[in-house]
Design a protein around this motif. Structure first.
Motif, PDB file in Angstrom:
ATOM      1  N   ARG A 153      -6.201   8.966   5.850  1.00 27.52           N
ATOM      2  CA  ARG A 153      -6.581   9.872   4.759  1.00 27.52           C
ATOM      3  C   ARG A 153      -5.468   9.960   3.726  1.00 27.52           C
ATOM      4  NH1 ARG A 153      -8.483  12.794   9.121  1.00 27.52           N
ATOM      5  NH2 ARG A 153      -6.727  14.227   9.021  1.00 27.52           N
ATOM      6  N   GLN A 154      -4.229  10.081   4.188  1.00 29.45           N
ATOM      7  CA  GLN A 154      -3.094  10.143   3.265  1.00 29.45           C
ATOM      8  C   GLN A 154      -2.961   8.848   2.470  1.00 29.45           C
ATOM      9  OE1 GLN A 154       0.073  11.087   5.981  1.00 29.45           O
ATOM     10  NE2 GLN A 154       0.031  13.250   5.423  1.00 29.45           N
ATOM     11  N   PHE A 155      -3.134   7.732   3.146  1.00 28.54           N
ATOM     12  CA  PHE A 155      -3.049   6.436   2.475  1.00 28.54           C
ATOM     13  C   PHE A 155      -4.144   6.327   1.417  1.00 28.54           C
ATOM     14  CE2 PHE A 155      -3.707   1.931   1.855  1.00 28.54           C
ATOM     15  CZ  PHE A 155      -2.427   1.430   1.833  1.00 28.54           C
ATOM     16  N   ASP A 156      -5.371   6.691   1.788  1.00 26.88           N
ATOM     17  CA  ASP A 156      -6.497   6.615   0.852  1.00 26.88           C
ATOM     18  C   ASP A 156      -6.335   7.550  -0.341  1.00 26.88           C
ATOM     19  OD1 ASP A 156      -7.790   4.650   2.301  1.00 26.88           O
ATOM     20  OD2 ASP A 156      -9.110   6.045   3.349  1.00 26.88           O
ATOM     21  N   SER A 157      -5.718   8.700  -0.128  1.00 28.36           N
ATOM     22  CA  SER A 157      -5.600   9.666  -1.219  1.00 28.36           C
ATOM     23  C   SER A 157      -4.337   9.487  -2.055  1.00 28.36           C
ATOM     24  CB  SER A 157      -5.645  11.100  -0.674  1.00 28.36           C
ATOM     25  OG  SER A 157      -4.507  11.370   0.113  1.00 28.36           O
ATOM     26  N   THR A 158      -3.329   8.808  -1.517  1.00 31.01           N
ATOM     27  CA  THR A 158      -2.055   8.689  -2.224  1.00 31.01           C
ATOM     28  C   THR A 158      -1.693   7.249  -2.576  1.00 31.01           C
ATOM     29  OG1 THR A 158      -1.267  10.623  -1.017  1.00 31.01           O
ATOM     30  CG2 THR A 158       0.393   9.302  -2.129  1.00 31.01           C
ATOM     31  N   VAL A 159      -1.596   6.401  -1.585  1.00 32.18           N
ATOM     32  CA  VAL A 159      -1.071   5.050  -1.805  1.00 32.18           C
ATOM     33  C   VAL A 159      -2.087   4.147  -2.494  1.00 32.18           C
ATOM     34  CG1 VAL A 159      -0.113   2.998  -0.702  1.00 32.18           C
ATOM     35  CG2 VAL A 159       0.503   5.271   0.143  1.00 32.18           C
ATOM     36  N   ARG A 160      -3.323   4.125  -2.033  1.00 35.91           N
ATOM     37  CA  ARG A 160      -4.327   3.236  -2.642  1.00 35.91           C
ATOM     38  C   ARG A 160      -4.530   3.521  -4.125  1.00 35.91           C
ATOM     39  NH1 ARG A 160      -9.567   2.305   0.595  1.00 35.91           N
ATOM     40  NH2 ARG A 160      -9.721   0.622  -0.888  1.00 35.91           N
ATOM     41  N   PRO A 161      -4.679   4.803  -4.536  1.00 35.67           N
ATOM     42  CA  PRO A 161      -4.812   5.049  -5.975  1.00 35.67           C
ATOM     43  C   PRO A 161      -3.581   4.599  -6.767  1.00 35.67           C
ATOM     44  CG  PRO A 161      -5.494   6.982  -4.741  1.00 35.67           C
ATOM     45  CD  PRO A 161      -4.875   6.029  -3.766  1.00 35.67           C
ATOM     46  N   PHE A 162      -2.398   4.768  -6.185  1.00 36.42           N
ATOM     47  CA  PHE A 162      -1.164   4.328  -6.838  1.00 36.42           C
ATOM     48  C   PHE A 162      -1.181   2.815  -7.025  1.00 36.42           C
ATOM     49  CE2 PHE A 162       3.138   2.784  -6.949  1.00 36.42           C
ATOM     50  CZ  PHE A 162       3.757   3.652  -7.835  1.00 36.42           C
ATOM     51  N   LEU A 163      -1.513   2.079  -5.954  1.00 33.84           N
ATOM     52  CA  LEU A 163      -1.579   0.624  -6.049  1.00 33.84           C
ATOM     53  C   LEU A 163      -2.583   0.188  -7.106  1.00 33.84           C
ATOM     54  CD1 LEU A 163      -1.512  -0.423  -2.284  1.00 33.84           C
ATOM     55  CD2 LEU A 163       0.311  -0.731  -3.958  1.00 33.84           C
ATOM     56  N   LYS A 164      -3.737   0.832  -7.105  1.00 36.60           N
ATOM     57  CA  LYS A 164      -4.777   0.469  -8.063  1.00 36.60           C
ATOM     58  C   LYS A 164      -4.321   0.727  -9.498  1.00 36.60           C
ATOM     59  CE  LYS A 164      -9.607   1.156  -9.197  1.00 36.60           C
ATOM     60  NZ  LYS A 164     -10.855   1.820  -8.874  1.00 36.60           N
ATOM     61  N   LEU A 218      -2.037  -3.429  -8.814  1.00 33.30           N
ATOM     62  CA  LEU A 218      -2.985  -4.494  -8.507  1.00 33.30           C
ATOM     63  C   LEU A 218      -3.407  -5.331  -9.712  1.00 33.30           C
ATOM     64  CD1 LEU A 218      -5.156  -2.803  -5.749  1.00 33.30           C
ATOM     65  CD2 LEU A 218      -3.309  -4.469  -5.496  1.00 33.30           C
ATOM     66  N   ASP A 219      -3.252  -4.826 -10.926  1.00 35.49           N
ATOM     67  CA  ASP A 219      -3.574  -5.656 -12.093  1.00 35.49           C
ATOM     68  C   ASP A 219      -2.715  -6.920 -12.111  1.00 35.49           C
ATOM     69  OD1 ASP A 219      -5.557  -3.981 -13.016  1.00 35.49           O
ATOM     70  OD2 ASP A 219      -4.292  -3.016 -14.519  1.00 35.49           O
ATOM     71  N   CYS A 220      -1.457  -6.778 -11.754  1.00 41.44           N
ATOM     72  CA  CYS A 220      -0.548  -7.931 -11.755  1.00 41.44           C
ATOM     73  C   CYS A 220      -0.366  -8.546 -10.367  1.00 41.44           C
ATOM     74  CB  CYS A 220       0.828  -7.519 -12.292  1.00 41.44           C
ATOM     75  SG  CYS A 220       0.783  -6.979 -14.006  1.00 41.44           S
ATOM     76  N   HIS A 221      -0.493  -7.726  -9.337  1.00 39.98           N
ATOM     77  CA  HIS A 221      -0.221  -8.184  -7.973  1.00 39.98           C
ATOM     78  C   HIS A 221      -1.469  -8.102  -7.105  1.00 39.98           C
ATOM     79  CE1 HIS A 221       4.050  -8.490  -8.764  1.00 39.98           C
ATOM     80  NE2 HIS A 221       3.984  -7.308  -9.347  1.00 39.98           N
ATOM     81  N   GLY A 222      -2.598  -8.548  -7.654  1.00 37.98           N
ATOM     82  CA  GLY A 222      -3.856  -8.560  -6.929  1.00 37.98           C
ATOM     83  C   GLY A 222      -4.160  -9.949  -6.385  1.00 37.98           C
ATOM     84  N   ASN A 223      -5.408 -10.151  -6.010  1.00 36.57           N
ATOM     85  CA  ASN A 223      -5.837 -11.403  -5.380  1.00 36.57           C
ATOM     86  C   ASN A 223      -5.634 -12.651  -6.227  1.00 36.57           C
ATOM     87  OD1 ASN A 223      -6.698 -10.293  -2.975  1.00 36.57           O
ATOM     88  ND2 ASN A 223      -8.739  -9.870  -3.739  1.00 36.57           N
ATOM     89  N   ALA A 238       4.774 -13.232  -9.135  1.00 35.78           N
ATOM     90  CA  ALA A 238       5.836 -13.408  -8.142  1.00 35.78           C
ATOM     91  C   ALA A 238       5.283 -13.697  -6.747  1.00 35.78           C
ATOM     92  CB  ALA A 238       6.756 -12.198  -8.100  1.00 35.78           C
ATOM     93  N   LYS A 239       4.031 -14.180  -6.708  1.00 36.72           N
ATOM     94  CA  LYS A 239       3.358 -14.489  -5.438  1.00 36.72           C
ATOM     95  C   LYS A 239       3.342 -13.281  -4.503  1.00 36.72           C
ATOM     96  CE  LYS A 239       4.399 -19.351  -5.797  1.00 36.72           C
ATOM     97  NZ  LYS A 239       5.034 -20.513  -5.188  1.00 36.72           N
ATOM     98  N   LEU A 240       3.295 -12.087  -5.092  1.00 30.72           N
ATOM     99  CA  LEU A 240       3.241 -10.843  -4.312  1.00 30.72           C
ATOM    100  C   LEU A 240       1.841 -10.257  -4.441  1.00 30.72           C
ATOM    101  CD1 LEU A 240       4.571  -8.584  -2.658  1.00 30.72           C
ATOM    102  CD2 LEU A 240       5.274  -7.549  -4.830  1.00 30.72           C
ATOM    103  N   ASP A 241       1.034 -10.467  -3.413  1.00 26.85           N
ATOM    104  CA  ASP A 241      -0.342  -9.977  -3.406  1.00 26.85           C
ATOM    105  C   ASP A 241      -0.398  -8.682  -2.598  1.00 26.85           C
ATOM    106  OD1 ASP A 241      -3.036  -9.506  -3.331  1.00 26.85           O
ATOM    107  OD2 ASP A 241      -3.544 -11.358  -2.271  1.00 26.85           O
ATOM    108  N   LEU A 242      -0.538  -7.568  -3.303  1.00 26.58           N
ATOM    109  CA  LEU A 242      -0.568  -6.258  -2.654  1.00 26.58           C
ATOM    110  C   LEU A 242      -1.976  -5.836  -2.257  1.00 26.58           C
ATOM    111  CD1 LEU A 242       2.007  -4.440  -4.935  1.00 26.58           C
ATOM    112  CD2 LEU A 242       2.377  -5.427  -2.665  1.00 26.58           C
ATOM    113  N   SER A 243      -2.967  -6.646  -2.592  1.00 28.71           N
ATOM    114  CA  SER A 243      -4.341  -6.292  -2.243  1.00 28.71           C
ATOM    115  C   SER A 243      -4.570  -6.345  -0.733  1.00 28.71           C
ATOM    116  CB  SER A 243      -5.332  -7.195  -2.968  1.00 28.71           C
ATOM    117  OG  SER A 243      -5.178  -8.542  -2.562  1.00 28.71           O
TER     118      SER A 243
END
Length: 78
Positions: free
Chosen positions: A35-46, A50-55, A60-65
Motif C-alpha cells: 500500500r505504501q509503495f502504491d501510494s508513494t513510490v509508484r506515483p513518484f516513479l510515474k 518513467l518518461d526517461c527510464h521506462g521500457n 543510461a540503460k536504467l529501466d525503472l519500470s
C-alpha cells in the motif's frame, strides 16, 4: 546527476530498508508495504522517472519500470 535522479535515489534508499527485512527485526507487513509503495513510490516513479527510464530505450540503460511492487524492489535490490 540532476536533481530528479537525486530525489529518486533518496526515495528508493528511504524505501528499501522497509522492504528488505533484517534478521534482527520482525518481517514487515507485506500488505502495508505494498500500500505504501502504491501510494508513494509508484506515483513518484510515474511523475519523475518513467518518461526517461521506462521500457522503451531507457536513458543510461536504467529501466525503472521493472519496479512495480515493493517485492520487486526487495528482490532486485542487490
Amino acid at each position: 546527476m540532476n536533481s530528479r535522479h537525486q530525489i529518486f535515489l533518496a526515495a528508493i534508499v528511504a524505501f528499501v530498508p522497509l522492504a528488505v527485512p533484517t534478521s534482527a527485526a520482525a518481517p514487515p507487513d507485506g500488505d502495508k508495504l505494498n500500500r505504501q509503495f502504491d501510494s508513494t513510490v509508484r506515483p513518484f516513479l510515474k511523475k519523475y522517472c518513467l518518461d526517461c527510464h521506462g521500457n522503451e530505450q531507457p536513458e543510461a540503460k536504467l529501466d525503472l519500470s521493472a519496479y512495480s511492487t515493493a517485492q520487486d524492489v526487495a528482490t532486485n535490490h542487490q
